[in-house]
Design a protein around this motif. Structure first.
Motif, PDB file in Angstrom:
ATOM      1  N   VAL A 133       0.853  -1.193   0.000  1.00  0.00           N
ATOM      2  CA  VAL A 133       0.000   0.000   0.000  1.00  0.00           C
ATOM      3  C   VAL A 133       0.886   1.239   0.000  1.00  0.00           C
ATOM      4  CG1 VAL A 133      -1.860  -1.181   1.228  1.00  0.00           C
ATOM      5  CG2 VAL A 133      -0.133   0.077   2.527  1.00  0.00           C
ATOM      6  N   GLU A 134       0.270   2.393  -0.265  1.00  0.00           N
ATOM      7  CA  GLU A 134       0.980   3.670  -0.218  1.00  0.00           C
ATOM      8  C   GLU A 134       0.998   4.186   1.222  1.00  0.00           C
ATOM      9  OE1 GLU A 134      -0.346   6.334  -3.512  1.00  0.00           O
ATOM     10  OE2 GLU A 134      -1.627   4.618  -4.025  1.00  0.00           O
ATOM     11  N   LEU A 135       1.963   5.058   1.503  1.00  0.00           N
ATOM     12  CA  LEU A 135       2.139   5.546   2.870  1.00  0.00           C
ATOM     13  C   LEU A 135       2.283   7.060   2.891  1.00  0.00           C
ATOM     14  CD1 LEU A 135       2.672   5.103   5.919  1.00  0.00           C
ATOM     15  CD2 LEU A 135       5.104   4.793   5.326  1.00  0.00           C
ATOM     16  N   LEU A 136       1.437   7.717   3.691  1.00  0.00           N
ATOM     17  CA  LEU A 136       1.562   9.139   4.010  1.00  0.00           C
ATOM     18  C   LEU A 136       1.759   9.218   5.521  1.00  0.00           C
ATOM     19  CD1 LEU A 136      -1.361  10.632   1.893  1.00  0.00           C
ATOM     20  CD2 LEU A 136       1.069  10.519   1.296  1.00  0.00           C
ATOM     21  N   CYS A 137       2.794   9.918   5.974  1.00  0.00           N
ATOM     22  CA  CYS A 137       3.089   9.905   7.410  1.00  0.00           C
ATOM     23  C   CYS A 137       3.977  11.092   7.766  1.00  0.00           C
ATOM     24  CB  CYS A 137       3.776   8.593   7.792  1.00  0.00           C
ATOM     25  SG  CYS A 137       5.321   8.321   6.893  1.00  0.00           S
ATOM     26  N   THR A 138       4.343  11.164   9.019  1.00  0.00           N
ATOM     27  CA  THR A 138       5.278  12.182   9.488  1.00  0.00           C
ATOM     28  C   THR A 138       6.679  11.842   8.976  1.00  0.00           C
ATOM     29  OG1 THR A 138       3.954  12.553  11.477  1.00  0.00           O
ATOM     30  CG2 THR A 138       6.239  13.309  11.517  1.00  0.00           C
ATOM     31  N   GLU A 139       7.361  12.838   8.464  1.00  0.00           N
ATOM     32  CA  GLU A 139       8.686  12.620   7.890  1.00  0.00           C
ATOM     33  C   GLU A 139       9.756  13.131   8.845  1.00  0.00           C
ATOM     34  OE1 GLU A 139       9.011  10.930   5.270  1.00  0.00           O
ATOM     35  OE2 GLU A 139       7.061  11.066   4.260  1.00  0.00           O
ATOM     36  N   LEU A 140      10.855  12.372   8.957  1.00  0.00           N
ATOM     37  CA  LEU A 140      12.020  12.784   9.740  1.00  0.00           C
ATOM     38  C   LEU A 140      13.170  13.125   8.799  1.00  0.00           C
ATOM     39  CD1 LEU A 140      12.094  10.197  12.692  1.00  0.00           C
ATOM     40  CD2 LEU A 140      11.006  12.441  12.607  1.00  0.00           C
ATOM     41  N   GLU A 141      14.116  13.898   9.324  1.00  0.00           N
ATOM     42  CA  GLU A 141      15.278  14.288   8.526  1.00  0.00           C
ATOM     43  C   GLU A 141      16.204  13.103   8.296  1.00  0.00           C
ATOM     44  OE1 GLU A 141      17.517  17.544   9.975  1.00  0.00           O
ATOM     45  OE2 GLU A 141      15.885  19.023   9.731  1.00  0.00           O
ATOM     46  N   GLN A 142      16.852  13.113   7.144  1.00  0.00           N
ATOM     47  CA  GLN A 142      17.912  12.162   6.826  1.00  0.00           C
ATOM     48  C   GLN A 142      19.132  12.940   6.338  1.00  0.00           C
ATOM     49  OE1 GLN A 142      16.086   9.152   4.154  1.00  0.00           O
ATOM     50  NE2 GLN A 142      17.217   7.663   5.379  1.00  0.00           N
ATOM     51  N   ARG A 143      20.296  12.629   6.919  1.00  0.00           N
ATOM     52  CA  ARG A 143      21.542  13.256   6.488  1.00  0.00           C
ATOM     53  C   ARG A 143      22.578  12.162   6.283  1.00  0.00           C
ATOM     54  NH1 ARG A 143      22.435  18.660  10.294  1.00  0.00           N
ATOM     55  NH2 ARG A 143      20.430  19.684   9.793  1.00  0.00           N
ATOM     56  N   ASP A 144      23.172  12.157   5.132  1.00  0.00           N
ATOM     57  CA  ASP A 144      24.167  11.145   4.782  1.00  0.00           C
ATOM     58  C   ASP A 144      23.620   9.739   4.967  1.00  0.00           C
ATOM     59  OD1 ASP A 144      26.039  13.218   4.339  1.00  0.00           O
ATOM     60  OD2 ASP A 144      26.550  13.248   6.476  1.00  0.00           O
ATOM     61  N   GLY A 145      22.338   9.590   4.645  1.00  0.00           N
ATOM     62  CA  GLY A 145      21.720   8.275   4.723  1.00  0.00           C
ATOM     63  C   GLY A 145      21.332   7.844   6.126  1.00  0.00           C
ATOM     64  N   LEU A 146      21.457   8.712   7.103  1.00  0.00           N
ATOM     65  CA  LEU A 146      21.138   8.372   8.493  1.00  0.00           C
ATOM     66  C   LEU A 146      19.930   9.178   8.961  1.00  0.00           C
ATOM     67  CD1 LEU A 146      24.726   8.286  10.065  1.00  0.00           C
ATOM     68  CD2 LEU A 146      23.358   6.360   9.238  1.00  0.00           C
ATOM     69  N   TRP A 147      19.061   8.515   9.688  1.00  0.00           N
ATOM     70  CA  TRP A 147      17.875   9.178  10.244  1.00  0.00           C
ATOM     71  C   TRP A 147      18.274  10.030  11.439  1.00  0.00           C
ATOM     72  CZ3 TRP A 147      13.574   9.041   7.477  1.00  0.00           C
ATOM     73  CH2 TRP A 147      13.333   7.958   6.633  1.00  0.00           C
ATOM     74  N   ARG A 148      17.616  11.186  11.562  1.00  0.00           N
ATOM     75  CA  ARG A 148      17.844  12.088  12.694  1.00  0.00           C
ATOM     76  C   ARG A 148      16.508  12.404  13.365  1.00  0.00           C
ATOM     77  NH1 ARG A 148      22.209  15.455  12.822  1.00  0.00           N
ATOM     78  NH2 ARG A 148      20.881  17.269  13.217  1.00  0.00           N
TER      79      ARG A 148
END
Length: 520
Positions: A133-148
């Motif tokens: 299914v498709e997903l709409l949600c809260t987005e977090l930052e990613q820097r250099d491939g790492l979640w923050r």
């Protein structure tokens, strides 16, 4: 364009709808050890208080929780090890089977299915991939491939859900949305949907309720509590000195009373299981205890609010839960009668084996069951149920009768009666400890139990709110028959009423006020 030509969209909320629980808190528990969870929870406590007081924005609190529990770090480590789906098995175990069945039904119909959640993508994307299914949600930052632990988008909740869907799907014309949600955070989504399903996975639409009694219930409960406490305090000039001198007995007595509530709640779960209802235990326990805010109403009738809240919060049909409540009250009465049968011979110094009153009590339960199974009793029950149920539920009275028949089983009634007797006995022991602390040695545990339970039964039969006046008079009178002076019996009675009726009312008010907010 006709409605048949419209593109059909099915939108599912995740936490509390598709899942039984909350994936953010599930990840928080998974990311840390038990001690780590405790430290993280303590560090989040000031933020939690500020969030509950509306001093801190939801997004800011969410960032703090994600950072404190090290959720981003846990996901980064898992992805580096090739285990991006590290939480997927836990999420799959929490899926509501009814929601999953409905989601698959939409897919079989060729509908476009979306998940729309306030939870972050790093937790939900593997689940969306698994469900296709498709997903709409809260987005977090990613820097250099790492979640923050920093929000890269507004928190996907309330009006933001509608905005995100419109942005994702494009112009509204030519589509029909069927939405599924369970909380205030889904209100705007459900109102915008052509076919809303509030805490329901049936074919029939169920809109978000326009009005709820929930906010009014704590106000009424606090008024009842205040009235009762002021009434007792105005009559008890000796209470304050006794509260200071008897605090060890009062503290232990309150622990016994709490244990009695836990035992009674076990009985409630037993009765619900008999009518095939299994609401989440956390919500059910809070609602069950919250209904005690109205235990001081005539005949405890106000506790029926339990059924309303279970329907609103957990989707439990009202007729089965109302019948379970009726049987709970009936077995409270049979439990009190059983205690009287057991303790009265001891009180009167009759040489009767203990097995005799217990056998009589069991025989009475069986006799009552056989009487209720008769055709005449069935007709009486049917007419009574129709009178008791609100007009809107009159058509559902058949469901109530089916539930009642499921509950009127000898072994179940016997279990419920014994459980009630144990719980009531603990309150009798609490009164006995108070009397001992006040220097009264002539009253045993049996005599104290009779004084407390028999007076409570008398108060219930008078249909006065909480049995006020009649219960106190009954307890004082029964203690006086055992040689306790009125000067001692009166404050002891007021204290045990504070520790039982008004303590339960206070706990109920707290549970009504404590409406857990969904995931931030």
């Amino acid at each position: 364009m006709t409605s048949q030509a419209k593109q059909r969209i099915a939108v599912f909320d995740v936490d509390g709808t598709l899942l039984r629980g909350d994936c953010l808190w599930l990840a928080a528990r998974r990311a840390k050890s038990h001690w780590g969870q405790l430290r993280a929870a303590l560090s989040c406590l000031p933020w939690l208080i500020g969030w509950q007081l509306r001093l801190i924005r939801t997004g800011r609190f969410k960032q703090q929780v994600i950072a404190a529990f090290g959720i981003c770090e846990a996901v980064n480590r898992a992805e580096a090890a090739g285990r991006a789906d590290w939480l997927l098995d836990d999420l799959k175990a929490q899926i509501n089977p009814e929601a999953l069945q409905r989601l698959h039904w939409h897919q079989q119909q060729g509908d476009r299915v979306l998940l729309c959640s306030a939870s972050p993508r790093l937790l939900l994307q593997p689940l969306a991939n698994w469900l296709k299914v498709e997903l709409l949600c809260t987005e977090l930052e990613q820097r250099d491939g790492l979640w923050r632990p920093l929000l890269a988008s507004p928190n996907c909740k309330g009006p933001e859900k509608v905005r995100r869907i419109e942005q994702h799907l494009g112009p509204q014309e030519g589509r029909s949305i069927e939405a599924y949600g369970d909380s205030k955070g889904d209100r705007e989504l459900l109102k915008a949907a052509e076919f809303p399903h509030y805490r329901s996975f049936l074919d029939e639409p169920r809109p978000y309720p326009a009005f709820s009694l929930g906010p009014l219930l704590p106000v009424v409960a606090i008024a009842v509590l205040g009235y009762g406490l002021l009434g007792i305090w105005s009559q008890g000039d000796q209470l304050w000195p006794l509260l200071r001198s008897l605090w060890p007995q009062i503290s232990l007595g309150l622990l016994l009373v709490l244990l009695g509530y836990a035992i009674r709640y076990g009985r409630w779960r037993l009765l619900l299981a008999a009518v095939h209802q299994h609401p989440p235990m956390a919500s059910d326990a809070r609602i069950w205890m919250g209904s005690y805010a109205f235990t001081a109403t005539p005949g405890k009738s106000g506790e029926a609010v339990r059924s309303l809240l279970l329907k609103q919060e957990c989707g439990v049909p009202m007729p089965p839960s109302l019948m379970a409540l009726v049987v709970e009250r009936v077995t409270d009465g049979t439990a009190v009668l059983l205690l009287l049968l057991i303790n009265l011979p001891l009180l009167l110094h009759w040489q009767v084996p203990l097995a005799v009153p217990i056998s009589l009590g069991g025989a009475a339960v069986l006799a009552g069951w056989f009487a209720l199974r008769g055709s005449w009793a069935t007709e009486q029950l049917k007419s009574t149920v129709k009178r008791l149920l609100p007009r809107k539920l009159a058509s559902a009275s058949g469901d109530g009768l089916i539930a009642l028949r499921q509950l009127l089983q000898p072994w179940l009634l016997l279990q419920a009666t014994v459980i009630g007797a144990v719980a009531w006995s603990l309150e009798g022991v609490s009164l006995w400890m108070l009397l001992r602390g006040m220097g009264v040695d002539e009253v045993g545990i049996g005599g104290a139990t009779i004084a407390h339970t028999a007076a409570g039964l008398i108060g219930a039969l008078t249909l006065l709110p909480g049995g006020l006046g009649s219960t106190e008079a009954g307890t004082i009178g029964l203690l006086a028959l055992q040689g306790v002076g009125v000067a001692v019996a009166t404050p002891a009675t007021l204290l045990i009423r504070l520790m039982t009726l008004w303590f339960a009312t206070a706990l109920g008010v707290v549970c009504l006020l404590w409406q857990p907010r969904r995931q931030p």
